[in-house]
Design an enzyme around this catalytic site. Sequence first.
Site, PDB file in Angstrom:
ATOM      1  N   ASP A   1      -0.069   5.690  -1.090  1.00  0.00           N
ATOM      2  CA  ASP A   1      -0.921   6.855  -0.760  1.00  0.00           C
ATOM      3  C   ASP A   1      -2.383   6.544  -0.438  1.00  0.00           C
ATOM      4  O   ASP A   1      -3.018   5.743  -1.133  1.00  0.00           O
ATOM      5  CB  ASP A   1      -0.997   7.825  -1.953  1.00  0.00           C
TER       6      ASP A   1
ATOM      7  N   GLU B   1       3.880  16.114  -5.651  1.00  0.00           N
ATOM      8  CA  GLU B   1       2.896  15.044  -5.798  1.00  0.00           C
ATOM      9  C   GLU B   1       1.728  15.293  -4.834  1.00  0.00           C
ATOM     10  O   GLU B   1       1.869  16.012  -3.849  1.00  0.00           O
ATOM     11  CB  GLU B   1       3.517  13.681  -5.446  1.00  0.00           C
TER      12      GLU B   1
ATOM     13  N   MET C   1       0.854  -1.199   0.000  1.00  0.00           N
ATOM     14  CA  MET C   1       0.000   0.000   0.000  1.00  0.00           C
ATOM     15  C   MET C   1       0.885   1.243   0.000  1.00  0.00           C
ATOM     16  O   MET C   1       1.886   1.270   0.705  1.00  0.00           O
ATOM     17  CB  MET C   1      -0.872  -0.001   1.261  1.00  0.00           C
TER      18      MET C   1
ATOM     19  N   ARG D   1      -0.059  14.627 -12.200  1.00  0.00           N
ATOM     20  CA  ARG D   1      -0.873  13.594 -11.555  1.00  0.00           C
ATOM     21  C   ARG D   1      -1.490  14.018 -10.226  1.00  0.00           C
ATOM     22  O   ARG D   1      -1.239  15.069  -9.698  1.00  0.00           O
ATOM     23  CB  ARG D   1      -0.028  12.338 -11.343  1.00  0.00           C
ATOM     24  N   ASP D   2      -2.260  13.075  -9.699  1.00  0.00           N
ATOM     25  CA  ASP D   2      -2.830  13.103  -8.352  1.00  0.00           C
ATOM     26  C   ASP D   2      -3.904  14.181  -8.168  1.00  0.00           C
ATOM     27  O   ASP D   2      -3.825  15.015  -7.254  1.00  0.00           O
ATOM     28  CB  ASP D   2      -1.712  13.263  -7.291  1.00  0.00           C
TER      29      ASP D   2
ATOM     30  N   GLN E   1      -3.508   3.462  -2.790  1.00  0.00           N
ATOM     31  CA  GLN E   1      -2.663   2.869  -3.822  1.00  0.00           C
ATOM     32  C   GLN E   1      -2.313   1.466  -3.363  1.00  0.00           C
ATOM     33  O   GLN E   1      -1.737   1.273  -2.277  1.00  0.00           O
ATOM     34  CB  GLN E   1      -1.396   3.712  -4.005  1.00  0.00           C
TER      35      GLN E   1
ATOM     36  N   PHE F   1      -3.381   5.518 -10.626  1.00  0.00           N
ATOM     37  CA  PHE F   1      -2.579   6.265  -9.652  1.00  0.00           C
ATOM     38  C   PHE F   1      -3.489   7.063  -8.715  1.00  0.00           C
ATOM     39  O   PHE F   1      -4.714   6.966  -8.769  1.00  0.00           O
ATOM     40  CB  PHE F   1      -1.602   7.191 -10.399  1.00  0.00           C
ATOM     41  N   SER F   2      -2.857   7.899  -7.902  1.00  0.00           N
ATOM     42  CA  SER F   2      -3.597   8.601  -6.851  1.00  0.00           C
ATOM     43  C   SER F   2      -4.621   9.590  -7.391  1.00  0.00           C
ATOM     44  O   SER F   2      -4.494  10.094  -8.504  1.00  0.00           O
ATOM     45  CB  SER F   2      -2.616   9.332  -5.935  1.00  0.00           C
TER      46      SER F   2
ATOM     47  N   TRP G   1       6.023  -1.891  -4.588  1.00  0.00           N
ATOM     48  CA  TRP G   1       5.166  -1.160  -5.522  1.00  0.00           C
ATOM     49  C   TRP G   1       5.027  -1.949  -6.815  1.00  0.00           C
ATOM     50  O   TRP G   1       5.991  -2.558  -7.303  1.00  0.00           O
ATOM     51  CB  TRP G   1       5.796   0.213  -5.780  1.00  0.00           C
TER      52      TRP G   1
HETATM   53  C1  FRU Z   1       3.117   9.377  -4.380  1.00  0.00           C
HETATM   54  C2  FRU Z   1       2.965   8.771  -5.759  1.00  0.00           C
HETATM   55  C3  FRU Z   1       1.928   9.537  -6.556  1.00  0.00           C
HETATM   56  C4  FRU Z   1       1.437   8.526  -7.530  1.00  0.00           C
HETATM   57  C5  FRU Z   1       1.470   7.269  -6.710  1.00  0.00           C
HETATM   58  C6  FRU Z   1       1.774   6.023  -7.494  1.00  0.00           C
HETATM   59  O1  FRU Z   1       3.556   8.501  -3.415  1.00  0.00           O
HETATM   60  O2  FRU Z   1       4.192   8.725  -6.435  1.00  0.00           O
HETATM   61  O3  FRU Z   1       2.421  10.716  -7.136  1.00  0.00           O
HETATM   62  O4  FRU Z   1       0.168   8.811  -8.024  1.00  0.00           O
HETATM   63  O5  FRU Z   1       2.442   7.449  -5.714  1.00  0.00           O
HETATM   64  O6  FRU Z   1       1.576   4.896  -6.718  1.00  0.00           O
END
Ligand code: FRU
Length: 538
Positions: A60, A243, A58, A191-192, A76, A116-117, A84
Amino acid sequence: MKTKKLLPLVLCSAVLLSIGGCKSNSPLTQNTVLPVATSVEEQLYRPNFHFTPKKGWMNDPNGMFYANGYYHLFYQYYPDGNKWGPMHWGHAISKDLIKWEEQPIAIYPDNDKYIFSGSAVVDTHNTSGFGVGNKAPIVAIYTLHDMTKEKENKIDVEQQDIAYSNDNGFTWQKFEQGNPVVKNPGIRDFRDPKVTWDEAHKQWIMVLAAQDRSQFYKSKDLKNWEYASDFGKNIGAHGGVWECPDFFQIKVRGSNETKWVLIQSLNPGGANGGSGTQYFIGDFDGTTFTLDSNFAKRVAQEKAVWIDYGKDNYAGVTWNNIPNADGRRLFIGWMSNWEYAQQVPTNAWRSSTTIAREIQLIKKGDNFSLISNPVKEINEYISKTIKGKSLKGEGKLSMLKAGKIDLTQAIIEFNLKNLKQDTYTFTLSNAVGEFLTFGLNNSDHYLFLDRSKSGKTDFSDKFVGSFTKATLEGNQLEGAFKIILDKTSIEIFYNNGEKVITEIFFSNQPFTSISASSNEGIEISNLVINQLDTNKNQ
Ligand code: FRU
């Protein structure tokens, strides 16, 4: 050229670091088949009351919202490995932000297109048109990350997609015919998305991280987004890629004045190395975020203002749709750091969340700051209390003898009195000679935490490094500590949450006692040690 200059930073961003320290290995080759958790690992390291998935990796927290009596937490998630890998949105729910029940995976990747997030909103007025009948749809907005494009070194690797749920967030449909809702504009790290309702301008606002800045977009229907503005290129910390932002309006505690808060994580470049989360306070006119002038001075002076000075609170964001009657701004972070998250000594699962926290905006003179404190719901789990103790003396003072309270599920509170220009050290220790120290240096005005002797540390040379330091400005004399302890974590809330330090540790046996020491004598008042029993109410 802008993109060229940024490329080395981009290539070492969290994502690539996380899949092999800037090597070209595929994340899949990094993962072993998941071992079944041994009971030793379960007993020693599975947190008592911080959320962990039963198995798998796990990072974010994502898409948090409240609806129909449940706080939803997505995250995540890679279910098939302990590092990861192909990102899914895992899912857990809670009635009180403390006890979490893991749910089936909410959103799956399509082959090389990882989820992703991102965030989720309750679309109360059905602006998106996804609603069926009278029920408000929930809309998730997330980054779709294309691994094939990443491997080909393309720029347009990330875009923003949406999915919706018509059953209060338990099952989701991707908006296949309409995605992406925000195309990649030629920025590699893009992203995010965090979406929030802007009541003053009757619009949805999306903030997302675009390499070295936050970007704002606006929309009336969650499907069509218009670029609004940028913030932060030369402001705050920039030791790594930005991020996981968050953006919300909040009232100043005890007044009707409101401000906008931008939370912005970055990796690396955090307060004490690796991943960290800074914040900014200002105003928003519906298009542009402008930093408050006094806060701007503070940022310039301190380089960055952090939501947490410990090494293990990253990518934290806040819940959407908390009822007005409650009115709190509730936050949770990922309790790890990309510097070593994939090496920590658990096998069956990796990582947990922080305790959920209430964030408040306070104003002293003309200066705004955020404070964070554990949510009050934690108090419902207090099962035993040792209370009202005052301690005074020289040398090492015992605050709690082994066996009196289970320090793997505890809240410790106390005040330091009559502070001198001295260093006050608190030591958590166990039967095998391991210890963790934290405290206050009142000569040079900082808080510290040192986990170098806390047990297993050699899984990564980044895990110990230098000790953690949080410089105190101004009124350090109150000396009030609140500490939340679980099996593998300590969360220190100093002076009612004005300074926070969150860190993890892996002792070979539980810590069982705590003592205090200083050079010139120590005075502690209002010592309260609470034991928690999180099996209560089951
Ligand atoms: C932050 C990050 C985000 C991305 C995600 C991928 O920890 O790098 O920017 O969306 O993790 O798992």
